[in-house]
Design a protein around this motif. Structure first.
Motif, short mmCIF file in Angstrom:
data_model
loop_
_atom_site.label_atom_id
_atom_site.label_comp_id
_atom_site.label_asym_id
_atom_site.label_seq_id
_atom_site.Cartn_x
_atom_site.Cartn_y
_atom_site.Cartn_z
N SER A 175 0.84 -1.19 0.00
CA SER A 175 0.00 0.00 0.00
C SER A 175 0.88 1.24 0.00
O SER A 175 1.52 1.57 0.98
CB SER A 175 -0.91 0.01 1.22
OG SER A 175 -0.12 -0.04 2.38
N LYS A 216 1.31 5.33 -0.40
CA LYS A 216 0.54 6.56 -0.11
C LYS A 216 1.21 7.73 -0.82
O LYS A 216 2.34 7.62 -1.30
CB LYS A 216 0.51 6.84 1.39
CG LYS A 216 0.00 5.70 2.24
CD LYS A 216 -1.49 5.65 2.22
CE LYS A 216 -2.06 4.74 3.29
NZ LYS A 216 -1.55 3.36 3.21
N TRP A 275 -3.84 13.74 1.04
CA TRP A 275 -3.16 12.51 1.45
C TRP A 275 -3.97 11.36 0.86
O TRP A 275 -5.13 11.15 1.21
CB TRP A 275 -3.11 12.41 2.98
CG TRP A 275 -2.34 11.23 3.47
CD1 TRP A 275 -1.02 11.00 3.31
CD2 TRP A 275 -2.86 10.12 4.21
NE1 TRP A 275 -0.67 9.81 3.90
CE2 TRP A 275 -1.78 9.25 4.46
CE3 TRP A 275 -4.13 9.77 4.68
CZ2 TRP A 275 -1.93 8.06 5.17
CZ3 TRP A 275 -4.28 8.59 5.38
CH2 TRP A 275 -3.18 7.74 5.62
N SER A 331 -4.37 7.27 -0.86
CA SER A 331 -3.95 5.91 -1.17
C SER A 331 -4.60 5.58 -2.52
O SER A 331 -5.17 6.44 -3.17
CB SER A 331 -4.40 4.94 -0.08
OG SER A 331 -5.79 4.77 -0.15
N GLU A 355 -8.88 9.23 -0.12
CA GLU A 355 -8.10 10.44 -0.01
C GLU A 355 -8.71 11.38 1.03
O GLU A 355 -9.93 11.50 1.13
CB GLU A 355 -8.02 11.17 -1.36
CG GLU A 355 -7.17 12.42 -1.29
CD GLU A 355 -7.03 13.11 -2.63
OE1 GLU A 355 -6.05 12.85 -3.35
OE2 GLU A 355 -7.91 13.91 -2.95
#
Lengths: 156, 198
Positions: free
Chosen positions: A32, A34, A57, A59, A63
């Motif tokens: 995962s 980021k 921020w 993934s 978000e």
């Protein structure tokens, strides 16, 4: 282009890509990934664009974002908002070119709003978004950020 | 006679028909072979929408048509649409806009009869505004631009019927001078579509 800017751009790329040169399995070890993104001035119908900022921020699936737009005022204060979005990445943050679509909801000083984004991460460092906000006030206001440009930093 | 000729000239729908059919012909001819090979969904639908112009907070009604070809299990495809904002007369002025679009995209999430689709493409926008104060004083300002077309929709499929509701944005490309001062021309809208598919 000034030498300092040229060196800064080259240095940024080296900082990101040099680890991959020494450890080419670096991405594969991390499931995962980021990404932190800082977006700045956006295009707009008015000359000068929009003096807007966003910190995101993300993934591959979600978000969080906070933004402010100094060109739009809600009462005496600039428009400020916070939102959560659901993202569909077509390739994933691991890919050097990652297109995605995203829909989110949030709150702002002007009222609740929905956000829709068609965007792309380029070479892990560049983020380009076509984004629109629909803000619910007494009536539904639309405001958008055509070509909102930002820089990203990949993290894990 | 003069006003009669003007009315024909200003009804630009017919001017755009060759564009629209041209796109359709190209799309269908290139993809029909692939469609036969991989299995496809062909849709024809009408569209109704509410669009906001770049410089105002008012929504305007639009109407249009579209054709679409999806294949590879409806994941990838191409669609061509034509939308028109009917003539609007107010305070001595008349204006109208048209959007001809070719989009690429497909469905990326599915649950039962629903599916989420996203399309991206390019659009040609034509519009005009003219004064209707007097027949003798004739002023008309036309504008034409290309735009990025972006859409995200929720679709419901029932046998051979397809309905959808979604967001549709047109981000008009600026000229070079406009780009240098961060100017763009975004149109935001909601579109409802209803059609048949085979």
């Amino acid at each position: 282009m000034k030498p300092f800017i040229r060196i800064a751009i080259l240095g940024s790329f080296l900082l990101v890509f040099l680890p991959f040169y020494f450890e080419n399995n670096l991405l594969a070890q991390k499931d995962s990934m980021k990404s932190w993104s800082l977006q700045m001035k956006a295009f707009a119908p008015n000359a000068g664009g929009q003096d807007a900022w966003a910190l995101r921020w993300a993934s591959d699936f979600k978000e969080w974002m906070a933004f402010t737009n100094f060109d739009l005022y809600a009462g005496d204060y600039p428009l400020i908002g916070l939102a959560h979005g659901w993202r569909h990445s077509f390739c994933g943050l691991k890919c050097p070119i990652n297109p995605y679509v995203q829909a989110g909801v949030g709150i702002s000083t002007a009222g609740p709003f929905a956000e829709f984004i068609w965007g792309m991460n380029l070479l892990y460092l560049i983020r380009l978004d076509f984004s629109s906000h629909f803000i619910l006030q007494k009536r539904l206001l639309s405001w958008g950020y055509p070509l909102w440009i930002g820089v990203s930093v990949p993290t894990w | 006679m003069n006003s009669f000729l003007f009315q024909i000239n200003s009804f630009r729908f017919f001017n755009f028909l060759p564009d629209f059919f041209g796109y359709c012909f190209l799309t269908l001819s290139i993809l029909s072979v692939s469609a036969i090979a991989f299995g496809a969904e062909f849709s024809l639908y009408s569209r109704a929408g509410l669009f906001q112009q770049p410089s105002s907070q008012y929504y305007h009604f639009t109407q249009g048509i579209g054709v679409r070809l999806l294949f590879f299990d409806e994941r990838v495809g191409v669609e061509v649409t034509y939308d028109q904002r009917p003539k609007f007369r107010s305070q001595g002025y008349e204006d109208q806009e048209e959007f001809t679009t070719i989009n690429f995209g497909g469905s990326f999430k599915r649950f039962k009869n629903f599916r989420l689709t996203s399309f991206i493409g390019v659009s040609k926008i034509y519009g005009y505004i003219r004064s209707t104060h007097s027949d003798e004083i004739f002023e008309k300002r036309e504008y034409e631009m290309h735009a990025a077309s972006l859409s995200m929709r929720v679709e419901y499929v029932l046998k051979h019927f397809v309905s959808s509701f979604g967001i549709q944005n047109f981000h008009g490309f600026s000229t070079r001078e406009q780009s240098e001062i961060y100017v763009a021309w975004p149109f935001y809208g909601f579109v409802f579509a209803l059609g048949v598919s085979v």
